[in-house]
Design a protein around this motif. Structure first.
Motif, PDB file in Angstrom:
ATOM      1  N   LEU A  92       1.840  -0.740  -1.283  1.00 14.90           N
ATOM      2  CA  LEU A  92       3.127  -1.423  -1.350  1.00 14.90           C
ATOM      3  C   LEU A  92       3.786  -1.073  -2.675  1.00 14.90           C
ATOM      4  O   LEU A  92       3.125  -1.061  -3.704  1.00 14.90           O
ATOM      5  N   ALA A 105       3.506  -3.281  11.089  1.00 16.39           N
ATOM      6  CA  ALA A 105       3.685  -1.837  11.256  1.00 16.39           C
ATOM      7  C   ALA A 105       5.137  -1.518  11.595  1.00 16.39           C
ATOM      8  O   ALA A 105       5.698  -0.530  11.131  1.00 16.39           O
ATOM      9  N   ASP A 106       5.775  -2.397  12.400  1.00 12.93           N
ATOM     10  CA  ASP A 106       7.173  -2.183  12.768  1.00 12.93           C
ATOM     11  C   ASP A 106       8.098  -2.273  11.560  1.00 12.93           C
ATOM     12  O   ASP A 106       9.196  -1.728  11.565  1.00 12.93           O
ATOM     13  N   LEU A 107       7.670  -2.976  10.543  1.00 12.32           N
ATOM     14  CA  LEU A 107       8.468  -3.041   9.318  1.00 12.32           C
ATOM     15  C   LEU A 107       8.356  -1.745   8.520  1.00 12.32           C
ATOM     16  O   LEU A 107       9.045  -1.550   7.530  1.00 12.32           O
ATOM     17  N   GLY A 108       7.423  -0.891   8.944  1.00 12.87           N
ATOM     18  CA  GLY A 108       7.273   0.393   8.273  1.00 12.87           C
ATOM     19  C   GLY A 108       6.091   0.466   7.328  1.00 12.87           C
ATOM     20  O   GLY A 108       6.005   1.362   6.502  1.00 12.87           O
ATOM     21  N   ARG A 151      -2.837   1.527 -10.471  1.00 11.93           N
ATOM     22  CA  ARG A 151      -3.830   0.783  -9.707  1.00 11.93           C
ATOM     23  C   ARG A 151      -5.147   1.533  -9.582  1.00 11.93           C
ATOM     24  O   ARG A 151      -6.097   1.045  -8.985  1.00 11.93           O
ATOM     25  N   LYS A 199       9.161  -9.381   2.620  1.00 14.56           N
ATOM     26  CA  LYS A 199       9.416  -9.096   4.026  1.00 14.56           C
ATOM     27  C   LYS A 199       8.165  -9.321   4.853  1.00 14.56           C
ATOM     28  O   LYS A 199       8.205  -9.950   5.903  1.00 14.56           O
ATOM     29  N   GLN A 207      15.742  -5.034   8.261  1.00 14.05           N
ATOM     30  CA  GLN A 207      14.491  -5.795   8.404  1.00 14.05           C
ATOM     31  C   GLN A 207      14.414  -6.940   7.402  1.00 14.05           C
ATOM     32  O   GLN A 207      13.922  -8.015   7.703  1.00 14.05           O
ATOM     33  N   VAL A 232      14.351 -11.324   8.086  1.00 19.12           N
ATOM     34  CA  VAL A 232      13.491 -12.394   7.582  1.00 19.12           C
ATOM     35  C   VAL A 232      14.178 -13.132   6.429  1.00 19.12           C
ATOM     36  O   VAL A 232      13.531 -13.742   5.596  1.00 19.12           O
ATOM     37  N   LEU A 253      11.096   5.648   8.883  1.00 14.46           N
ATOM     38  CA  LEU A 253      10.469   5.204   7.634  1.00 14.46           C
ATOM     39  C   LEU A 253       9.308   6.111   7.239  1.00 14.46           C
ATOM     40  O   LEU A 253       9.084   6.386   6.065  1.00 14.46           O
ATOM     41  N   VAL A 281      15.882 -12.227   3.734  1.00 15.68           N
ATOM     42  CA  VAL A 281      15.736 -11.805   2.353  1.00 15.68           C
ATOM     43  C   VAL A 281      16.874 -10.843   2.016  1.00 15.68           C
ATOM     44  O   VAL A 281      17.113  -9.891   2.744  1.00 15.68           O
ATOM     45  N   ARG A 284      10.180   3.072  12.914  1.00 12.98           N
ATOM     46  CA  ARG A 284       8.955   3.473  12.244  1.00 12.98           C
ATOM     47  C   ARG A 284       8.974   4.957  11.909  1.00 12.98           C
ATOM     48  O   ARG A 284       8.547   5.365  10.847  1.00 12.98           O
ATOM     49  N   LYS A 336      -6.716  -1.121   7.706  1.00 14.37           N
ATOM     50  CA  LYS A 336      -7.975  -1.715   8.126  1.00 14.37           C
ATOM     51  C   LYS A 336      -7.793  -3.219   8.238  1.00 14.37           C
ATOM     52  O   LYS A 336      -7.097  -3.822   7.418  1.00 14.37           O
ATOM     53  N   ASP A 346      -1.043   0.337   3.604  1.00  8.92           N
ATOM     54  CA  ASP A 346      -0.767   1.466   2.731  1.00  8.92           C
ATOM     55  C   ASP A 346      -0.081   0.899   1.472  1.00  8.92           C
ATOM     56  O   ASP A 346       0.473  -0.192   1.522  1.00  8.92           O
TER      57      ASP A 346
END
Lengths: 77, 617
Positions: A11, A63-66, B108, A19, B57, B61, B6, B63, B3, A71, A9
């Motif tokens: 960014l 996905a867990d990062l949100g 975009r 991340k 999160q 990592v 978010l 950041v 999730r 696809k 989706d």
């Protein structure tokens, strides 16, 4: 080796890209050099060894990062 | 759980807004402190949830992201019981992110339109011979597919049966339908306007021409220039540095309010997003106008161009010579037939042009043919001695030229024609001038390029210097050189770059001129959207349309300017905020966050202007 291209989706912040890059690189079977997060096209591309890691694992981590995975395409390399 | 939170970000933002309104109404209108404090506190906690999760999160990592700064700042505000600030900051941060997403999608959109033209499904012949609809990913090379009227061609392939006309605008930019029959090549992403065809798949997915174009554009919009990589590196250390600064200020001054204000003000948002936004909007505009720019490095070089070098044949001229003028002297009728008979046996490039001009006539048998190198042909036709060639050859054949003929010859030569004279039995009968026509509109396009600031327009050609001079003068070029082999052209470009320090673009044939294309800062290959042209070029002109060059140049200039503006806005805002926090009384976290989010929207909106860019005539 296989190469995967995951469409996400939209960014919005460049730090999201950092991340996602970090999360993808964390997998042992993923070739860290090949990981590319395309911010504007909201895509992640990387090469991986399918004996060590499955693309579904990477998808789940992202996905867990949100970030919703839309696809995924996997190609032999 | 993470999730879920978010995914509910937009709803949380709304709840925050409502609670803040209730809080302020409670405090200011009803003078009820309890309602005010509680609703603002709840708003802060709600708003903080998604931000804190993102921060966590990011830290996982390694950041230090903007979320981390904001989370710490909000928690800090909580500690000093400043719920007004904590609530407003979280709300502004979330609402800003929402607006960013909306507006970014707009920038975009142009590229999205392009990718959405990609075919999704195909009618594939199964083992039982029936056609079934499948996802386009399931089509392999060699599969047989059926395409019906109005459908998209799913892959690059060859027609094996049926006929139809196809709109190839997505590949070539040309919307006039092209007729296709058995044996014709068809391209993925083009549309079958009418008819029904069966095709065999030659290339699928990303290997198709359309797939390559999409990949090119996608990679281009995310390619990073030197400046961007610098900003990225900078941002990596910048956010931790702001965090350190905050801690330091707190350690020294013991003023938590000031420390957390610095965290919020230091957010680098507009700086990190400003350049990519200009980049994507500029490349998107190009894609919509048949100009594919391969990345931001290309945009920078192209926008600062000094010199443009062109190949002549096929680039500035049509590439197929034709007869521009013919002059008949006494009794030319049979001479025309003799000329056609001789040219019919020749494979000289001019012969084709002459035959096309004469059309179908009676052909005689040609005897005793003698080819004079660099001169022409002498032969016997119907018992007459016929000489076809240039002036020098006819003079050596002792053909006398009348005063009138001499004037005609001089005039045609001056007009840049190659001359073909025909003499029968020593008497001049026909004079023809053959010319490679200049492409229509090229002159105006070159003028526009000059107006846009290109200092030198140079033409290099393998043709003789005389013809080159004429074309050069007619087009108003700075310099024009003839008799050049591909390696001479490459050497010349090298000289321009290394000795004269110029930024050079080369426009030429994708096959012959590839050394020059590779050497120049910007290579632009002409060659009908072919693979070679796409691969060797830095800038691809769809359908080799020369008239898109001025738009491409103007667009890169506008995009480069836009990037610089965005950097100035971003840096200016941060400097202003930092100055304000130290030297003014009114600066606080909420105002800081408002200005900060405002600057992010400002750079996005500024970038968006590029989508509508058009070259002024």
């Amino acid at each position: 080796m296989k190469s995967a291209s995951i469409q996400l989706d939209t960014l919005t912040c460049p730090s999201c890209a950092q991340k996602i890059e970090g999360a993808t690189k964390a997998f042992a079977g993923v070739d860290a050099e090949s990981v590319k997060v395309l911010f504007n096209s909201s895509k992640v591309k990387f090469d991986f060894d399918d004996e060590k890691v499955s693309v579904e694992d990477v998808e789940k981590a992202i996905a867990d990062l949100g970030y919703e995975v839309k696809k995924t395409r996997v190609k032999d390399k | 759980m993470q999730r879920f939170v978010l995914n509910q970000k937009n709803r949380i933002t709304l709840i925050c807004a409502v609670l803040i309104v209730i809080g302020f109404a409670g405090g200011l209108v009803f003078k009820n402190e309890t309602i005010a404090v509680w609703s603002l506190m709840v708003a802060s906690l709600f708003g903080l949830a998604p931000i804190a999760i993102q921060a966590y999160q990011a830290l996982k990592v390694k950041v230090v992201s903007i979320d981390v700064l904001v989370t710490i700042a909000v928690i800090g505000a909580f500690f000093i019981r400043n719920f007004e600030e904590s609530a407003i900051v979280t709300f502004l941060f979330l609402f800003g992110a929402y607006l960013e997403q909306r507006t970014l999608n707009k920038t975009r959109s142009a590229i999205k339109e392009l990718t959405e033209m990609a075919p999704e499904s195909a009618l594939k012949q199964m083992d039982n011979g029936e056609f079934e609809e499948v996802e386009v990913d399931e089509v392999d090379v060699g599969d047989i597919l059926l395409v019906k009227t109005g459908a998209k061609i799913p892959v690059d392939g060859t027609v094996i049966s049926g006929e139809g006309s196809i709109n190839e605008a997505s590949i070539t930019g040309e919307s006039l339908p092209v007729a296709k029959g058995k044996g014709s090549t068809v391209y993925a992403g083009t549309i079958l306007d009418n008819g029904t065809i069966q095709i065999v798949a030659d290339r699928v997915g990303e290997d198709t021409t359309f797939g390559k174009i999409i990949e090119l554009v996608e990679e281009a919009q995310d390619s990073k220039s030197e400046a961007e990589r610098f900003i990225d590196r900078f941002a990596k250390y910048y956010t931790p540095a702001v965090l350190l600064l905050g801690i330091l200020v707190w350690a020294i001054s013991r003023d938590l309010e000031l420390a957390i204000t610095i965290l919020v003000l230091g957010c680098p948002g507009a700086l990190v997003i400003g350049v990519p936004v200009s980049n994507v909007a500029g490349i998107g505009n190009g894609a919509r106008h048949g100009v594919l720019l391969k990345g931001s490095e290309v945009i920078r070089d192209f926008s600062r161009l000094d010199t443009m070098v062109f190949d002549k044949t096929g680039t500035l001229t049509e590439g197929n010579p034709s007869v521009s003028e013919k002059i008949y002297y006494e009794h030319p009728d049979e001479a025309l037939e003799y000329l056609a008979s001789i040219e019919h046996e020749s494979d000289h490039p001019l012969a084709k042009a002459i035959l096309a001009e004469i059309g179908p006539v009676k052909l005689w048998s040609v005897e005793d043919t003698e080819v004079v190198k660099g001169g022409g042909i002498v032969a016997t036709v119907n018992g007459h001695r016929v000489a076809v060639g240039n002036v020098a050859m006819l003079e050596s054949e002792n053909v006398t030229l009348t005063e009138q003929a001499k004037t005609d010859i001089a005039r045609l030569e001056k007009g840049g024609n190659s001359l073909v004279l025909t003499a029968v039995d020593g008497e001049l009968k026909i004079l023809m001038g053959v010319r490679d026509q200049i492409r229509p509109g090229v002159k105006e396009d070159l003028q526009r390029l000059k107006k846009l600031g290109v200092k030198n327009l140079i033409m290099l050609s393998g043709d003789n210097q005389g013809t080159v001079d004429v074309v050069g003068r007619e087009l108003g070029l700075t310099r024009a050189y003839g008799n050049m082999l591909p390696e001479d052209k490459a050497a010349y470009i090298k000289k321009l770059i290394e000795e004269e320090g110029q930024i050079v673009a080369f426009v030429g044939d994708g096959v012959n001129d590839s050394p020059s294309l590779a050497l120049a800062h910007i290579g632009i290959a002409m060659g009908s959207g072919t693979d070679v042209a796409i691969e060797t070029s830095n800038v691809v002109l769809m359908n080799s349309d020369f008239s898109r060059l001025p738009h491409a140049l103007g667009l890169t200039k506008a995009t480069f300017r836009n990037m610089k503006q965005n950097i100035i806005i971003a840096v200016g805002v941060v400097l202003f905020l930092l100055a304000a926090v130290f030297f003014s009384e009114w600066m606080n976290m909420s105002i800081g966050m408002l200005v900060h989010e405002g600057s992010i929207l400002a750079v996005i909106l500024n970038g968006m202007r590029l989508l509508g860019y058009k070259l002024r005539k």
